[in-house]
Design an enzyme around this catalytic site. Structure first.
Site, PDB file in Angstrom:
ATOM      1  CG  ASP A 133      -0.273  -0.489   2.490  1.00 46.94           C
ATOM      2  OD1 ASP A 133       0.950  -0.315   2.613  1.00 46.94           O
ATOM      3  OD2 ASP A 133      -0.961  -1.039   3.352  1.00 46.94           O
ATOM      4  CG  ASN A 169      -8.513  -1.831  12.137  1.00 48.71           C
ATOM      5  OD1 ASN A 169      -7.621  -2.541  11.680  1.00 48.71           O
ATOM      6  ND2 ASN A 169      -8.926  -0.727  11.538  1.00 48.71           N
ATOM      7  CG  HIS A 218      -5.663  -2.636   8.964  1.00 50.07           C
ATOM      8  ND1 HIS A 218      -5.664  -1.258   9.095  1.00 50.07           N
ATOM      9  CD2 HIS A 218      -4.402  -3.002   9.312  1.00 50.07           C
ATOM     10  CE1 HIS A 218      -4.486  -0.843   9.476  1.00 50.07           C
ATOM     11  NE2 HIS A 218      -3.698  -1.880   9.626  1.00 50.07           N
ATOM     12  CD  GLU A 278      -8.564   0.725   7.930  1.00 50.95           C
ATOM     13  OE1 GLU A 278      -8.370  -0.276   8.644  1.00 50.95           O
ATOM     14  OE2 GLU A 278      -8.077   1.844   8.179  1.00 50.95           O
TER      15      GLU A 278
HETATM   16  P1  PGA Z   1       2.339  -1.864  12.751  1.00 51.87           P
HETATM   17  O1  PGA Z   1       1.241  -1.906  11.595  1.00 51.87           O
HETATM   18  O2  PGA Z   1       3.344  -2.907  12.415  1.00 51.87           O
HETATM   19  O3  PGA Z   1       2.909  -0.483  12.691  1.00 51.87           O
HETATM   20  O4  PGA Z   1       1.623  -2.170  14.031  1.00 51.87           O
HETATM   21  C1  PGA Z   1       0.708  -3.123  11.196  1.00 51.87           C
HETATM   22  C2  PGA Z   1      -0.458  -2.891  10.272  1.00 51.87           C
HETATM   23  O5  PGA Z   1      -1.196  -1.911  10.466  1.00 51.87           O
HETATM   24  O6  PGA Z   1      -0.659  -3.691   9.342  1.00 51.87           O
END
Ligand code: PGA
Length: 259
Positions: A67, A136, A138, A143
């Site tokens: 992304d 959450n 994702h 999302e």
């Molecule tokens: P993070 O992000 O490693 O910064 O916790 C993981 C994600 O949102 O996929």
């Protein structure tokens, strides 16, 4: 799903880095699906070291990141282009001509999304996809309520994601509201998937991903449909799993870690 639980976050990251190294050692021109985020940092550090000491070369590999934020140009300090360049590509023999991320600063993000999806398909698909997971649930920036059949497209980020990613932006700058992300179907097309989750803040999402009912409210549950997904955890991220003892019995101390 193969669930590997390690005593520390460092050992969990080592396990995933070893999977990447083994993949590229076995197939020099592997197509890697790469992820950003804080959890991924130790993996890239380990890959940079392995490249420096000639354990593995990325010179024939290619990559597709999950992304990028809409509106950020590749040189923006908080863009994922820059993140990847700084922590991985510029420190290894990776040929940046074969390193792909969606372009967030295009005038037509919808066309960019479609082109990116086709680029992944045209490369013959992803051999090994790295994933983190959001609190959450994702994966990528898919999302909650994202379709399991979704392809690369623009997603509006939730407040929880914006709050979690604010730490990467220097106030008063705010994380963008939109991102281009591979879809869930795009991710599921990967031949192998390795998910790394560490820390107590991920334990709820991890428990749902592995043991919860499949559903769009937790996008990571879509991985239950994938034949070759390895979920790599530290004790804290594994702490809400009901069958933790079983996973540990099947793969004591992450044994049989290499797919
Ligand atoms: P993070 O992000 O490693 O910064 O916790 C993981 C994600 O949102 O996929």
């Amino acid at each position: 799903m193969k669930v590997l639980i390690f005593d520390t976050a460092e050992r969990a990251a080592e396990c995933v880095a070893q999977q990447v190294i083994a993949q590229v050692q076995g197939k020099a021109d592997s197509v890697l699906g790469l992820a950003t985020g804080g959890t991924m940092l130790p993996i890239y550090e380990l890959l940079v070291s392995a490249n420096k000491n000639k354990q593995v070369s990325f010179s024939q590999a290619s990559s597709f990141n999950l992304d990028e934020y809409v509106g950020l140009n590749p040189d923006h300090p908080c863009s994922y282009h820059k993140f990847m360049r700084d922590i991985f590509f510029s420190k290894t023999d990776f040929d940046v001509a074969r390193a792909h991320l969606p372009h967030g600063n295009t005038g037509d993000p919808e066309a960019e999304s479609e082109d990116y999806e086709n680029l992944v398909l045209g490369a013959g698909g992803i051999d090994l996809q790295l994933l983190g997971i959001g609190e959450n649930g994702h994966i990528g920036f898919n999302e909650p309520t994202s379709s399991f059949r979704s392809l690369t497209r623009i997603k509006t980020l939730t407040k929880s994601t914006i709050d979690a990613n604010r730490r990467f932006f220097e106030a008063p700058a705010e994380p963008p509201k939109y991102a281009i992300t591979m879809g869930i179907e795009t991710i599921l097309r990967g031949k192998m998937i390795a998910v790394l989750a560490t820390g107590k803040n991920k334990s709820g999402a991890v428990a749902t991903m592995v043991e919860g009912a499949m559903g769009a409210y937790c996008p990571a549950t879509a991985l239950q449909l994938h034949r070759h997904t390895t979920v790599v955890l530290d004790q804290a991220a594994a702490s809400e799993l009901k069958m933790r003892d079983y996973y540990f019995q099947v793969h004591p101390d992450g044994k049989d870690a290499l797919v």
